[in-house]
Design an enzyme around this catalytic site. Sequence first.
Site, PDB file in Angstrom:
ATOM      1  N   ILE A  18       0.819  -1.224   0.000  1.00  0.00           N
ATOM      2  CA  ILE A  18       0.000   0.000   0.000  1.00  0.00           C
ATOM      3  C   ILE A  18       0.853   1.274   0.000  1.00  0.00           C
ATOM      4  O   ILE A  18       0.320   2.370   0.058  1.00  0.00           O
ATOM      5  CB  ILE A  18      -0.954   0.033   1.212  1.00  0.00           C
ATOM      6  CG1 ILE A  18      -0.209  -0.140   2.533  1.00  0.00           C
ATOM      7  CG2 ILE A  18      -2.036  -1.013   1.066  1.00  0.00           C
ATOM      8  CD1 ILE A  18      -1.097  -0.014   3.757  1.00  0.00           C
ATOM      9  N   GLY A  21       8.412   3.888   0.430  1.00  0.00           N
ATOM     10  CA  GLY A  21       9.124   5.066   0.892  1.00  0.00           C
ATOM     11  C   GLY A  21      10.612   4.918   0.671  1.00  0.00           C
ATOM     12  O   GLY A  21      11.096   3.874   0.215  1.00  0.00           O
ATOM     13  N   GLY A  22      11.351   5.968   0.997  1.00  0.00           N
ATOM     14  CA  GLY A  22      12.790   5.935   0.804  1.00  0.00           C
ATOM     15  C   GLY A  22      13.481   4.978   1.743  1.00  0.00           C
ATOM     16  O   GLY A  22      14.577   4.496   1.466  1.00  0.00           O
ATOM     17  N   MET A  23      12.852   4.679   2.880  1.00  0.00           N
ATOM     18  CA  MET A  23      13.485   3.835   3.885  1.00  0.00           C
ATOM     19  C   MET A  23      12.773   2.502   4.060  1.00  0.00           C
ATOM     20  O   MET A  23      13.396   1.505   4.406  1.00  0.00           O
ATOM     21  CB  MET A  23      13.515   4.589   5.221  1.00  0.00           C
ATOM     22  CG  MET A  23      14.368   3.950   6.288  1.00  0.00           C
ATOM     23  SD  MET A  23      14.567   4.996   7.739  1.00  0.00           S
ATOM     24  CE  MET A  23      12.920   4.928   8.431  1.00  0.00           C
ATOM     25  N   ALA A  24      11.464   2.470   3.841  1.00  0.00           N
ATOM     26  CA  ALA A  24      10.695   1.254   4.105  1.00  0.00           C
ATOM     27  C   ALA A  24       9.502   1.167   3.169  1.00  0.00           C
ATOM     28  O   ALA A  24       9.078   2.164   2.586  1.00  0.00           O
ATOM     29  CB  ALA A  24      10.226   1.230   5.558  1.00  0.00           C
ATOM     30  N   VAL A  26       5.428  -0.275   2.894  1.00  0.00           N
ATOM     31  CA  VAL A  26       4.294  -0.516   3.783  1.00  0.00           C
ATOM     32  C   VAL A  26       3.313  -1.476   3.111  1.00  0.00           C
ATOM     33  O   VAL A  26       3.004  -1.322   1.924  1.00  0.00           O
ATOM     34  CB  VAL A  26       3.577   0.799   4.146  1.00  0.00           C
ATOM     35  CG1 VAL A  26       2.478   0.541   5.178  1.00  0.00           C
ATOM     36  CG2 VAL A  26       4.570   1.820   4.698  1.00  0.00           C
ATOM     37  N   ASP A 135       9.224  15.795  10.332  1.00  0.00           N
ATOM     38  CA  ASP A 135       8.878  15.594   8.917  1.00  0.00           C
ATOM     39  C   ASP A 135       7.375  15.741   8.720  1.00  0.00           C
ATOM     40  O   ASP A 135       6.752  14.943   8.034  1.00  0.00           O
ATOM     41  CB  ASP A 135       9.344  14.213   8.457  1.00  0.00           C
ATOM     42  CG  ASP A 135       9.354  14.098   6.930  1.00  0.00           C
ATOM     43  OD1 ASP A 135       9.452  15.143   6.259  1.00  0.00           O
ATOM     44  OD2 ASP A 135       9.260  12.973   6.413  1.00  0.00           O
TER      45      ASP A 135
END
Length: 591
Positions: A18, A21-24, A26, A135
């Site tokens: 769904i 992101g740049g790090m993880a 989802v 953020d």
Amino acid sequence: MITKGQRINDRYEIIKSIGEGGMANVYLAIDVILDRKVAIKILRGDLANDEKFIRRFQREALAASSLSHPNIVEMYDVGEDNGNYYIVMEYVEGRTLKQLLKKRGHLTVGEAVDIMLQLTDGMMHAHDSYIIHRDLKPQNIMIQENGQIKITDFGIAMALNSTQLTQTNSVMGSVHYLPPEQASGKGSTIKSDIYSMGILFYELLTGVLPFKGENAVEIALKQMKEAIPSVRKQNPNIPQSVENIVIKATAKNPKNRYNDVREMYNELKTCLNDDKKDVDRVIFKYPEHENEDTKKIPVIKKDEKSKPNDSVESTGDIVKEIPKEENKKSNKIIAILLGILIFVFVLIAVIFYFTAGRKIPNVTVPDVSGMSVVDAEQVLTDAGFVVKAETIKVADENYEEGEVVKTDPAKGRSIKKGKTITIYESLGEKVYVIEDYTGKNYIEIQTLLKNVHGLEVKIEKKDVELTDDIDDQIIIDQSLTAGVEVKAGDKITLYIPNVYEEYPDFVNEEWSIDDIKAFCDKYNLTLTIAYEQTDDYEPGAIMRQSRAAKTKIVNGASLKITVAKEMDKSSIDTTGEPSNKETPDEEDTTP
């Protein structure tokens, strides 16, 4: 690679992706133990071996686990499974504020204020727990169909009392919402989140970002140097009290911003009140940019010798030559300043001498609450005060209309005789007449009724068939009819559409199997296909469907269709009649 059906920690079954992101990444998953939908954030595979990113990822879990608030996404679990670092969170059905802005352009003032009230309420809780988000932006805020927001992604949140955080001075987060102090490489404080919320408020009101540029550096420089554009120039209907909140929250100098989120929240609560309509534009107490003059210091070369009569001032390897003329000028300036100082002391002594013994006495403000305005004015005048001609009218159920509620300064205060006193006059119990709200946006009406008139507002859904012109944010019914009188604390329910679609007639509308499969994918239906031999239908035609046409589609339900199949000739005997031997139906189940 995470795939559909995979289980994390033998508990969380992945349904679909769904978000990335740049790090993880989802995923939507099912907690098979508690039988509920959850969102599971999994650190990207290419970062799972990087200790720095693992620590940052785990920091999100640590930060979010200490927060429990209706406007903050709740965290359920954190762990590691076969090299997959994961965080399990509350699954929020809705869309981000960014998606809402893309659809709507900008929000009404009431909607924007309601969202900001929820946002500041949630961030008050985070800051009280010593957590800075760092953020805040529309992409990290979900809004549900009932108008409630949820703050997400504390991935770069910073614990104020932590001593082990890395990159505390690095510029992180989206540059469009980046505070000047972060853009210049300084550390974050709670006032950094306040700045980001001010930019977000600007975007909700106008639909655009205040600072744009060709690259991140250009935008960051504007964040540091340029004053935020006026929201009232873009929309003159925005009250000055609302613009003042944007101006104060986005001040370049943190000293000019709100001291904390609670101050911002309190101003948001009252900014739409009638008594705030004619406020002045906010003026900053401190300069926004503190410029210091930089002087060039001449350097004497090593082979040059100072003249015997010159005064020389040395700092490290830099030597500055100070001529005699400058020494004389400095002495004159010192003499002038000394003379001014003596004059000031003498002046103070003279003033003290002539005013000694004439000190204005302090007088205690009498209690005039419950009196009529005329009687209260007489009592206050007799006590030696000046009474302001105009009273401030307030609703108060404890006092009859025309009675004094309180004074400013308040009763019991000891103040100088001759000071001006303001009287607060009661309007009695405030009554509000319910209007017909059908056809209006429920978020705007909810804000009006809840924040201005103090009602308890409940939002409920009613089933409505999907049409081209339906708007799922429009009020279609209300529990109290127009004309009903209410007061603060009374309850009202507003009904909005629960839009649904109906099953089509697969049999008579001649749907193909491929079309039905696509239909089931769209509505997450489990499709079962049964084949039956018959001469009454063309092979491949739909004979029956388990869900009747015109009935409501429920996401995740099952659907069975029966498809015609050509008769097997071997099942017919020599007389031309079908044999008694039955041929079982074939079934194909498609999830």
